[in-house]
Design an enzyme around this catalytic site. Sequence first.
Site, PDB file in Angstrom:
ATOM      1  CB  THR A   1      -5.631  -2.616   9.190  1.00 37.99           C
ATOM      2  OG1 THR A   1      -5.718  -2.029   7.902  1.00 37.99           O
ATOM      3  CG2 THR A   1      -6.922  -2.322   9.958  1.00 37.99           C
TER       4      THR A   1
ATOM      5  CE1 TYR B   1       3.997 -20.612  -5.675  1.00 36.14           C
ATOM      6  CE2 TYR B   1       4.978 -19.501  -7.568  1.00 36.14           C
ATOM      7  CZ  TYR B   1       4.412 -20.625  -6.998  1.00 36.14           C
ATOM      8  OH  TYR B   1       4.254 -21.771  -7.729  1.00 36.14           O
TER       9      TYR B   1
ATOM     10  CE1 TYR C   1       3.399 -21.567  -1.892  1.00 35.39           C
ATOM     11  CE2 TYR C   1       1.352 -21.225  -3.100  1.00 35.39           C
ATOM     12  CZ  TYR C   1       2.388 -22.059  -2.687  1.00 35.39           C
ATOM     13  OH  TYR C   1       2.402 -23.377  -3.076  1.00 35.39           O
TER      14      TYR C   1
ATOM     15  CD  GLU D   1      -8.991  -7.761   3.567  1.00 31.30           C
ATOM     16  OE1 GLU D   1      -9.458  -8.804   3.080  1.00 31.30           O
ATOM     17  OE2 GLU D   1      -9.151  -7.423   4.740  1.00 31.30           O
TER      18      GLU D   1
ATOM     19  CB  THR E   1      -6.624  -2.401  -6.379  1.00 33.50           C
ATOM     20  OG1 THR E   1      -6.125  -3.237  -7.441  1.00 33.50           O
ATOM     21  CG2 THR E   1      -5.464  -1.855  -5.576  1.00 33.50           C
TER      22      THR E   1
HETATM   23  C1  LIG Z   1      -5.992   2.150   4.903  1.00 27.56           C
HETATM   24  C2  LIG Z   1      -5.226   0.961   4.413  1.00 27.56           C
HETATM   25  C3  LIG Z   1      -5.187  -0.181   5.193  1.00 27.56           C
HETATM   26  C4  LIG Z   1      -4.446  -1.292   4.755  1.00 27.56           C
HETATM   27  N1  LIG Z   1      -4.355  -2.397   5.570  1.00 27.56           N
HETATM   28  C5  LIG Z   1      -3.488  -3.396   5.228  1.00 27.56           C
HETATM   29  C6  LIG Z   1      -3.237  -4.462   6.140  1.00 27.56           C
HETATM   30  O1  LIG Z   1      -3.803  -4.540   7.237  1.00 27.56           O
HETATM   31  N2  LIG Z   1      -2.335  -5.414   5.770  1.00 27.56           N
HETATM   32  C7  LIG Z   1      -1.681  -5.378   4.570  1.00 27.56           C
HETATM   33  O2  LIG Z   1      -0.873  -6.269   4.324  1.00 27.56           O
HETATM   34  N3  LIG Z   1      -1.918  -4.376   3.688  1.00 27.56           N
HETATM   35  C8  LIG Z   1      -2.789  -3.385   3.979  1.00 27.56           C
HETATM   36  N4  LIG Z   1      -3.020  -2.352   3.114  1.00 27.56           N
HETATM   37  C9  LIG Z   1      -2.310  -2.330   1.822  1.00 27.56           C
HETATM   38  C10 LIG Z   1      -3.236  -2.562   0.657  1.00 27.56           C
HETATM   39  O3  LIG Z   1      -3.624  -3.898   0.603  1.00 27.56           O
HETATM   40  C11 LIG Z   1      -2.492  -2.084  -0.608  1.00 27.56           C
HETATM   41  O4  LIG Z   1      -2.453  -0.682  -0.545  1.00 27.56           O
HETATM   42  C12 LIG Z   1      -3.203  -2.552  -1.866  1.00 27.56           C
HETATM   43  O5  LIG Z   1      -3.066  -3.931  -2.040  1.00 27.56           O
HETATM   44  C13 LIG Z   1      -2.669  -1.847  -3.119  1.00 27.56           C
HETATM   45  O6  LIG Z   1      -1.275  -1.889  -3.171  1.00 27.56           O
HETATM   46  P1  LIG Z   1      -0.448  -0.538  -3.471  1.00 27.56           P
HETATM   47  O7  LIG Z   1      -0.940   0.490  -2.523  1.00 27.56           O
HETATM   48  O8  LIG Z   1       0.981  -0.881  -3.427  1.00 27.56           O
HETATM   49  O9  LIG Z   1      -0.888  -0.111  -4.909  1.00 27.56           O
HETATM   50  P2  LIG Z   1      -0.245  -0.665  -6.345  1.00 27.56           P
HETATM   51  O10 LIG Z   1      -0.116  -2.119  -6.247  1.00 27.56           O
HETATM   52  O11 LIG Z   1       0.962   0.142  -6.625  1.00 27.56           O
HETATM   53  O12 LIG Z   1      -1.380  -0.266  -7.314  1.00 27.56           O
HETATM   54  C14 LIG Z   1      -1.567   1.058  -7.831  1.00 27.56           C
HETATM   55  C15 LIG Z   1      -2.607   1.003  -8.940  1.00 27.56           C
HETATM   56  O13 LIG Z   1      -2.164   0.170  -9.997  1.00 27.56           O
HETATM   57  C16 LIG Z   1      -3.105  -0.842 -10.266  1.00 27.56           C
HETATM   58  N5  LIG Z   1      -2.417  -2.066 -10.670  1.00 27.56           N
HETATM   59  C17 LIG Z   1      -1.337  -2.661 -10.097  1.00 27.56           C
HETATM   60  N6  LIG Z   1      -1.007  -3.787 -10.751  1.00 27.56           N
HETATM   61  C18 LIG Z   1      -1.891  -3.916 -11.777  1.00 27.56           C
HETATM   62  C19 LIG Z   1      -2.102  -4.875 -12.801  1.00 27.56           C
HETATM   63  N7  LIG Z   1      -1.343  -5.960 -12.918  1.00 27.56           N
HETATM   64  N8  LIG Z   1      -3.120  -4.691 -13.675  1.00 27.56           N
HETATM   65  C20 LIG Z   1      -3.931  -3.606 -13.558  1.00 27.56           C
HETATM   66  N9  LIG Z   1      -3.786  -2.671 -12.611  1.00 27.56           N
HETATM   67  C21 LIG Z   1      -2.797  -2.821 -11.718  1.00 27.56           C
HETATM   68  C22 LIG Z   1      -3.883  -1.024  -8.964  1.00 27.56           C
HETATM   69  O14 LIG Z   1      -5.163  -1.570  -9.202  1.00 27.56           O
HETATM   70  C23 LIG Z   1      -3.947   0.405  -8.458  1.00 27.56           C
HETATM   71  O15 LIG Z   1      -5.000   1.063  -9.086  1.00 27.56           O
HETATM   72  C24 LIG Z   1      -3.778  -1.249   3.507  1.00 27.56           C
HETATM   73  C25 LIG Z   1      -3.855  -0.097   2.711  1.00 27.56           C
HETATM   74  C26 LIG Z   1      -4.545   1.013   3.170  1.00 27.56           C
HETATM   75  C27 LIG Z   1      -4.563   2.240   2.302  1.00 27.56           C
END
Ligand SMILES: Cc1cc2nc3c(=O)[nH]c(=O)nc-3n(C[C@H](O)[C@H](O)[C@H](O)COP(=O)(O)OP(=O)(O)OC[C@H]3O[C@@H](n4cnc5c(N)ncnc54)[C@H](O)[C@@H]3O)c2cc1C
Length: 392
Positions: A169, A189, A243, A374, A376
């Site tokens: 972002t 970590y 971390y 930040e 899910t």
């Molecule tokens: C518009 C936007 C802005 C963003 N801005 C930033 C930013 O400024 N800085 C930054 O660092 N990141 C940023 N992000 C990244 C964001 O933090 C990640 O997309 C988010 O943490 C989810 O990671 P992922 O997309 O890899 O999904 P995944 O980690 O692959 O998750 C996919 C699904 O699986 C579920 N899941 C995963 N692990 C588990 C578990 N152990 N138990 C149960 N369910 C699980 C999740 O809840 C989710 O539903 C941004 C993302 C978007 C879309």
Amino acid sequence: MPETAVQLASPAPITHFTDDENLFRDNIRQFAEDKVRPLVKEMDEEGVFDKDLIHQFFELGLMGIEIPEQYGGGEGKFFEAILAVEELSRVDASAGVVVDVQNTLVNNALLRWATEEQKRRYLPRMASQTCGAYALSEAGSGSDAFALQTKAELKGSDYVLNGRKLWITNGKEAGIFILFATIDPGASYKGITAFIIEKDFPGFSVGKKEDKLGIRASSTCELMLEDCRVPKSNVLGEAGKGYRIAIETLNEGRIGIGAQMAGVARGAWEYAARYAQERKQFGKSLAEFQGIQFQVAQMATEIEAARLMVYNAARMKDAGVPFVKEAAMTKLFCSQVAERVTSLAIEIYGGYGFTKDYPVEKYWRDSKIGKIYEGTSNMQLATIAKLVMPGK
Ligand SMILES: Cc1cc2nc3c(=O)[nH]c(=O)nc-3n(C[C@H](O)[C@H](O)[C@H](O)COP(=O)(O)OP(=O)(O)OC[C@H]3O[C@@H](n4cnc5c(N)ncnc54)[C@H](O)[C@@H]3O)c2cc1C
């Protein structure tokens, strides 16, 4: 929610604002109406944040709310940052997240972990002219953030960084990045280290900007590090202790996302409640039907609960008491409320709500990100479960 300043004996209700807080909130509300609202539709359509608006955020002091006066900031409280995010998001969630990332993640990390020399070098810029970004996520590490692959190798007086960050972002607008890399990929970590990176450091570049469902004006970019040289003096906190910085800044950031979502819900609710008075069917305004009244009342109740959680968590943070559970609950709940309320707002508008000629569909699109970034919703639930079921 009552918003008048009244004199009350302690302890004050969470919704009781000091005179300064009321003034601050009113100023931002006015600014959001006058300066942000007219740009919202175009910024959403173009997927570009208005540069001059960011300039105005700096002029208003919104980009350095908690930075001490000695570094050119407003020396305000976290609560004020939260009010700013809520008020801006009521009009435009992209405006809200620009200010949110700057204050609750980037400035927060610098205020807590920068050395005095780093503070003198960076905080005046953050307060007056430089947008910040926070780069933790990568293509293969989102929820499992500490599985990140970006490597940092110490070579002489510099670290040399190689890797890619995704989803960052403010990536397009930022001049300073708090970026996480590992100095020891085998150490999990314990290798994670936070760096302060300037946009023009050799080997650093900003890549593709995502074309998104919501918060379209907020830039979300890939970052590339190809033998990027970062002076050792730009390590934030201790090498291998990044971390902690990531975990603790995100704890505060989650209250900010709660505020963003509470603002989004309120913005959509206001449109829906007004439209219900104007639209006539069966010879009456929609607002005369009890079914619609109940929907509007339910939405208002959920928004009230969301705001109470945001304000309480922010006040807890300012009071210096533990707030991790409350922050996770706030983000979880507020993003649920935002999605429900904005969806109902579309329904109250009927077919018109489904078109881009009316403002409510954008609120719904903007609400979706609250459950994703930040951490899910599942990650928030995992944190909450750990804290309410300690023996599990
Ligand atoms: C518009 C936007 C802005 C963003 N801005 C930033 C930013 O400024 N800085 C930054 O660092 N990141 C940023 N992000 C990244 C964001 O933090 C990640 O997309 C988010 O943490 C989810 O990671 P992922 O997309 O890899 O999904 P995944 O980690 O692959 O998750 C996919 C699904 O699986 C579920 N899941 C995963 N692990 C588990 C578990 N152990 N138990 C149960 N369910 C699980 C999740 O809840 C989710 O539903 C941004 C993302 C978007 C879309």
